[in-house]
Write a protein that holds these residues in place. Structure first.
Motif, mmCIF file in Angstrom:
data_model
loop_
_atom_site.group_PDB
_atom_site.id
_atom_site.type_symbol
_atom_site.label_atom_id
_atom_site.label_comp_id
_atom_site.label_asym_id
_atom_site.label_seq_id
_atom_site.Cartn_x
_atom_site.Cartn_y
_atom_site.Cartn_z
ATOM 1 N N GLY A 41 0.906 -1.092 0.023
ATOM 2 C CA GLY A 41 0.023 0.059 0.015
ATOM 3 C C GLY A 41 0.916 1.196 -0.153
ATOM 4 N N LYS A 42 1.950 0.969 0.461
ATOM 5 C CA LYS A 42 3.124 2.281 0.428
ATOM 6 C C LYS A 42 4.185 2.060 -0.591
ATOM 7 C CE LYS A 42 2.344 4.171 5.008
ATOM 8 N NZ LYS A 42 2.724 4.595 6.421
ATOM 9 N N VAL A 43 4.467 1.009 -0.650
ATOM 10 C CA VAL A 43 5.697 0.313 -1.801
ATOM 11 C C VAL A 43 5.403 -0.764 -2.397
ATOM 12 C CG1 VAL A 43 7.576 1.337 -0.005
ATOM 13 C CG2 VAL A 43 6.995 -1.134 -0.049
ATOM 14 N N SER A 44 5.782 -0.881 -3.780
ATOM 15 C CA SER A 44 5.257 -1.998 -4.452
ATOM 16 C C SER A 44 6.701 -2.753 -5.141
ATOM 17 C CB SER A 44 4.492 -1.565 -5.356
ATOM 18 O OG SER A 44 4.692 -0.803 -6.259
ATOM 19 N N ARG A 45 6.664 -3.969 -5.553
ATOM 20 C CA ARG A 45 7.944 -4.372 -6.360
ATOM 21 C C ARG A 45 7.551 -5.562 -7.340
ATOM 22 N NH1 ARG A 45 13.539 -6.264 -2.942
ATOM 23 N NH2 ARG A 45 14.614 -6.961 -4.679
ATOM 24 N N THR B 283 6.573 0.395 5.182
ATOM 25 C CA THR B 283 7.431 1.284 4.454
ATOM 26 C C THR B 283 8.387 0.363 3.573
ATOM 27 O OG1 THR B 283 8.749 1.499 6.199
ATOM 28 C CG2 THR B 283 7.110 3.312 5.746
ATOM 29 N N GLY B 284 8.326 -0.872 3.632
ATOM 30 C CA GLY B 284 9.237 -1.686 2.996
ATOM 31 C C GLY B 284 8.734 -3.075 2.843
ATOM 32 N N LEU B 285 9.870 -4.065 2.534
ATOM 33 C CA LEU B 285 9.714 -5.377 2.404
ATOM 34 C C LEU B 285 10.694 -6.149 2.978
ATOM 35 C CD1 LEU B 285 8.636 -5.300 -1.419
ATOM 36 C CD2 LEU B 285 7.094 -5.779 0.381
ATOM 37 N N TRP B 286 10.268 -7.381 3.358
ATOM 38 C CA TRP B 286 11.361 -8.260 3.921
ATOM 39 C C TRP B 286 11.331 -9.450 3.077
ATOM 40 C CZ3 TRP B 286 11.104 -13.633 4.934
ATOM 41 C CH2 TRP B 286 11.937 -14.041 5.837
ATOM 42 N N THR B 287 12.804 -9.600 2.439
ATOM 43 C CA THR B 287 13.067 -10.840 1.763
ATOM 44 C C THR B 287 14.016 -11.893 2.224
ATOM 45 O OG1 THR B 287 14.717 -9.530 0.364
ATOM 46 C CG2 THR B 287 12.316 -9.569 -0.358
ATOM 47 N N ALA B 288 14.069 -13.162 1.894
ATOM 48 C CA ALA B 288 15.137 -13.988 2.359
ATOM 49 C C ALA B 288 15.128 -15.085 1.366
ATOM 50 C CB ALA B 288 14.983 -14.405 3.817
ATOM 51 N N THR C 76 16.868 -9.703 4.378
ATOM 52 C CA THR C 76 17.212 -8.126 4.022
ATOM 53 C C THR C 76 15.952 -7.334 3.980
ATOM 54 O OG1 THR C 76 18.959 -9.046 2.213
ATOM 55 C CG2 THR C 76 18.027 -6.540 2.182
ATOM 56 N N TRP C 77 16.128 -6.221 4.555
ATOM 57 C CA TRP C 77 14.861 -5.285 4.349
ATOM 58 C C TRP C 77 15.286 -4.224 3.480
ATOM 59 C CZ3 TRP C 77 14.893 -3.383 10.474
ATOM 60 C CH2 TRP C 77 14.507 -4.372 10.960
ATOM 61 N N SER C 78 14.066 -3.949 2.411
ATOM 62 C CA SER C 78 14.383 -3.090 1.406
ATOM 63 C C SER C 78 13.184 -1.916 1.835
ATOM 64 C CB SER C 78 14.129 -3.599 0.217
ATOM 65 O OG SER C 78 13.006 -4.327 -0.137
ATOM 66 N N ILE C 79 13.530 -0.787 2.018
ATOM 67 C CA ILE C 79 12.471 0.492 2.570
ATOM 68 C C ILE C 79 12.651 1.722 1.630
ATOM 69 C CG2 ILE C 79 11.982 1.823 4.585
ATOM 70 C CD1 ILE C 79 13.429 -0.487 6.063
ATOM 71 N N LEU C 80 11.513 2.411 1.397
ATOM 72 C CA LEU C 80 11.530 3.561 0.631
ATOM 73 C C LEU C 80 10.992 4.385 1.552
ATOM 74 C CD1 LEU C 80 10.265 2.373 -2.672
ATOM 75 C CD2 LEU C 80 12.681 2.347 -1.962
ATOM 76 N N LEU D 118 12.412 3.906 8.717
ATOM 77 C CA LEU D 118 13.237 2.736 9.148
ATOM 78 C C LEU D 118 12.481 2.248 10.496
ATOM 79 C CD1 LEU D 118 15.876 0.874 9.222
ATOM 80 C CD2 LEU D 118 17.062 2.608 10.495
ATOM 81 N N LYS D 119 12.116 3.080 11.155
ATOM 82 C CA LYS D 119 11.584 2.916 12.801
ATOM 83 C C LYS D 119 10.348 2.135 12.525
ATOM 84 C CE LYS D 119 14.617 5.916 15.067
ATOM 85 N NZ LYS D 119 14.779 7.128 15.407
ATOM 86 N N GLN D 120 9.790 2.418 11.479
ATOM 87 C CA GLN D 120 8.247 1.842 11.154
ATOM 88 C C GLN D 120 8.387 0.531 10.761
ATOM 89 O OE1 GLN D 120 6.844 5.404 8.729
ATOM 90 N NE2 GLN D 120 5.367 5.826 10.197
ATOM 91 N N PHE D 121 9.183 0.412 9.676
ATOM 92 C CA PHE D 121 9.275 -1.187 9.275
ATOM 93 C C PHE D 121 9.809 -1.821 10.418
ATOM 94 C CE2 PHE D 121 11.191 -4.574 7.251
ATOM 95 C CZ PHE D 121 10.138 -5.099 6.246
ATOM 96 N N ASP D 122 10.824 -1.402 11.151
ATOM 97 C CA ASP D 122 11.204 -2.207 12.311
ATOM 98 C C ASP D 122 9.847 -2.432 13.171
ATOM 99 O OD1 ASP D 122 12.268 -2.248 15.049
ATOM 100 O OD2 ASP D 122 14.063 -2.366 14.233
ATOM 101 N N ARG D 123 9.261 -1.602 13.517
ATOM 102 C CA ARG D 123 8.110 -2.243 14.235
ATOM 103 C C ARG D 123 7.410 -3.108 13.801
ATOM 104 N NH1 ARG D 123 6.009 1.631 17.984
ATOM 105 N NH2 ARG D 123 8.310 2.194 18.338
#
Length: 701
Positions: free
Chosen positions: A53-57, A149-154, A301-305, A317-322
């Motif tokens: 809703g905030k970032v797309s990939r 604000t971002g995505l988590w990939t592994a 890896t976190w990828s945040i915009l 960064l902190k919003q995604f961390d939360r």
């Protein structure tokens, strides 16, 4: 006519590409679409699209795997995958085994709603399995958190039983090239085709481990900014956990969810590479011989915009961390006292007191004292067990120092005083069964786990799996605080360890050993620097008793009890001292400030902490702003340090420029004033030094 030819050619290309991708797929690759709140995932004819809703990939299927072709900030429209020079076949690789020419079959792709057994926030989990001709199988995992604000990939990786790891680079190495040491890259787990031929600035950051040996000597955070473009060759960074790429008021953040620290590389944690064709993240956390016939997960890896400047970067960064590491306020929000840190006794300055502080006679007084002050937890440090620090089969309460086998007296006393109990343990010596037995008997609120050593993939995941089992068996009602002391490879600061509790920060004594004696401005500086890149409600922040700190090694006795406590109240306050040694006047002072803080702490825990003012140096105006972007209230904890000569200061605040606010002093009978934050600055007065102001603001317009 030219336009029609272009359409026909594009159509032919699409048909050829679709046929190619279908030829590379298995039976479980049907098109689908899934939604969770405003998070969306779709797989359609070889294209995988995810959106929070905030970032797309978007990834497209190639002959070698999935390849990123779009990473977009949906709020601003900024597209980050713009480098047409990208020739990779997939976002990942394994040197000598998987490259752009390797043939992969997409065996299956699906998406399910998950919260990983309650250890993270709800999300959509994408799972795409590829099989390579050489016997390697790779799963791409993507977590899509709603409104994140971002995505988590592994990745998850396994190989056939006859797979040979020979020839794969084991870890970071260098080869001689015309007299230069050039890096040999190890396995890549993430790639975004960023175009570094346009103006950009790159900021790297990381945290140190071994904080005990940095108490009075070194900073806990390292930052490095690189300003220069275009990139004609690879820019490698081996020590950072985070990278922010800033270009034209837009930013991309990449974070390694690994056990890397600045001064301890950890286990195969790899590097960041900013290169002419994009940004690469290497380091699977699996050395070649650790690739086995069972699926093993790599470092994530976190990828945040974000859009905006430094403030917006910290917030994103902190919003995604939360989202990744949510808190449970009923479990995680507390003030604790740890029994270890009070050493100094007049006339006995050369003796280190520690284990003696864990005897029942001392703990009894501490439970009563902590209750009087309004604290929540008394954590019994090393010494409660019937054995030495590094003993095994001894982790039950020691009757020789006043305890009963079933913790009966402690439980009764704690219940009477409305106090919960925490325990310390040496994690390599206490068994999981002993932890569970003490948990079941005592209902432990928090565990401090010390003396760990993480040497390989197996030891790390054994530790994490053990803690997952332990927390689950306790019905999620306890936590562990991970101790990063000493220069052994342990957890890092963004790793999966934080699924099970906060990081413990520092042992700070009041006399012995001298190198970790409490100095208020240094403790404040460490907290201030950590708050730039870290959610402070996931950090147990320490303070000591200033009046009982040896003045030969510190100026702590020139600071009040309230001042010292306030320097920890932006995190999870942990007093590393025995409060029973406070005088009646000191107890009254500390009780008052704790009561004021506790009225506000639920709101503080929901918000995000940012450093403001100058870096603490014992002569600064400094402090913290506690802000939530979706609420109209926030807090300021402002400190005028001991040697500062200015009675007032204009402080630059975040997110409030031009706002009309009502400012309330929480410790002065609720005195308030209305003020406009002009040019982002607010004037604060603190007449005396060292002193502080604890303020609450409400946005009026």
């Amino acid at each position: 006519m030219a336009k029609h030819k272009r359409v026909i050619l594009l159509g032919l290309f699409f048909l050829l590409w679709t046929g190619f991708t279908q030829a590379q797929t298995g039976n479980n690759t049907e098109n689908f679409e899934k939604n969770l709140e405003n998070a969306k995932v779709s797989f359609n004819d070889g294209a995988l699209l995810v959106s929070t809703g905030k970032v797309s990939r978007t990834w497209i299927l190639t002959g070698s795997g999935f390849k990123t072709v779009s990473f977009k900030n949906e709020r601003s429209g900024k597209e980050w995958s713009t480098n047409k020079a990208n020739t990779f076949g997939a976002d990942w690789n394994l040197p000598t085994k998987i490259d752009k020419d390797s043939q992969a079959t997409l065996v299956s792709v699906d998406c399910q709603e998950s919260d990983d057994a309650h250890f993270t926030s709800k999300h959509l989990l994408v799972n795409a399995l590829f099989e390579y001709a050489n016997g390697i199988q790779i799963k791409l995992l993507v977590r899509v958190y709603p409104n994140a604000t971002g995505l988590w990939t592994a990745l998850e990786v396994k190989a056939d039983a006859d797979f040979s790891p020979e020839g794969i680079p084991e870890d970071i190495a260098y080869e001689k090239y015309y007299g230069s040491n050039q890096p040999v890259k190890i396995a890549r787990n993430e790639f975004i085709p960023v175009d570094f031929s346009t103006a950009n600035v790159r900021t790297y950051w990381g945290f140190y481990n071994d904080p005990g040996n940095r108490v009075n000597t070194q900073n806990m955070v390292k930052e490095e900014t690189v300003d220069g473009w275009p990139l004609f060759s690879d820019e490698q960074n081996t020590w950072a956990s985070g990278l922010a790429i800033h270009a034209e008021n837009e930013g991309l953040i990449l974070v390694k969810e690994s056990n890397k620290t600045v001064n301890n590389y950890g286990h195969q944690t790899g590097s960041f590479y900013c290169t002419p064709h994009g940004v690469e993240v290497t380091g699977w956390g699996l050395k070649p011989k650790e690739i086995t016939s069972e699926f093993r997960q790599t470092w994530a890896t976190w990828s945040i915009l974000y859009s905006g400047g430094e403030d917006e970067m910290q917030l994103a960064l902190k919003q995604f961390d939360r989202a990744r590491f949510p808190i449970k306020k009923e479990r995680d929000m507390h003030i604790l006292v740890d029994t270890w840190g009070s050493d100094y006794r007049e006339g006995d300055g050369d003796k280190i007191y520690g284990r003696e502080n864990s005897e029942f006679s001392v703990v009894k007084k501490e439970i009563e004292s902590a209750s009087e002050l309004g604290m929540d937890i008394v954590r019994i440090d090393d010494g409660w067990q019937e054995g030495d620090t590094f003993s095994t089969d001894s982790w039950h309460p020691n009757p020789k120092i006043g305890y009963e086998a079933d913790w009966k007296k402690v439980k009764k006393l704690a219940a009477k005083n409305n106090i919960r109990i925490g325990l310390w343990a040496a994690i390599r010596y206490i068994s999981l069964e002993e932890m569970k037995a003490n948990q079941q008997t005592l209902d432990v609120a928090t565990w401090k786990l010390d003396f760990d050593k993480i040497e390989d993939w197996q030891s790390y995941h054994d530790r994490m799996n053990g803690m997952r089992d332990f927390i689950t068996s306790a019905d999620y009602k306890t936590q562990v605080s991970w101790c990063p002391e000493y220069d052994d490879p342990r957890y890092g600061w963004y790793s999966t360890a934080r699924e099970y509790g906060p990081m413990y920060f520092q042992n700070i004594q009041n006399n012995m050993p001298h190198h970790i004696v409490y100095v208020p401005y240094i403790t404040l500086r460490h907290h201030w620097m950590m708050s730039e890149y870290y959610n402070m409600n996931k950090l147990q922040t320490n303070w000591q008793n200033p009046s009982r700190t040896n003045a030969a090694y510190s100026d702590a006795p020139q600071h009040s009890q309230a001042y010292s406590a306030m320097t920890a109240f932006m995190g999870v306050p942990a007093s590393f001292m025995l409060t029973q040694f406070l005088s009646p006047e000191e107890k009254a002072e500390l009780k008052k400030v704790i009561a004021t803080y506790k009225k506000e702490r639920a709101e503080i825990f929901d918000s995000y902490v940012f450093p403001i003012g100058e870096e603490p140096n014992n002569a600064s105006w400094t402090g913290f702003q506690i802000h939530h972007p979706d609420k109209k209230t926030g807090y300021l904890m402002v400190f005028r340090e001991l040697h500062n000569k200015e009675e007032s200061k204009d402080l630059a605040l975040k997110f409030l420029d031009g706002k009309r606010i009502q400012l309330t002093d929480l410790e002065k009978d609720g005195a308030s004033r209305e003020v406009t934050v002009e040019n982002g600055n607010l004037s604060i007065e603190i007449p005396k030094t060292p002193s502080y102001s604890f303020l609450k603001y409400e946005i009026l317009d």
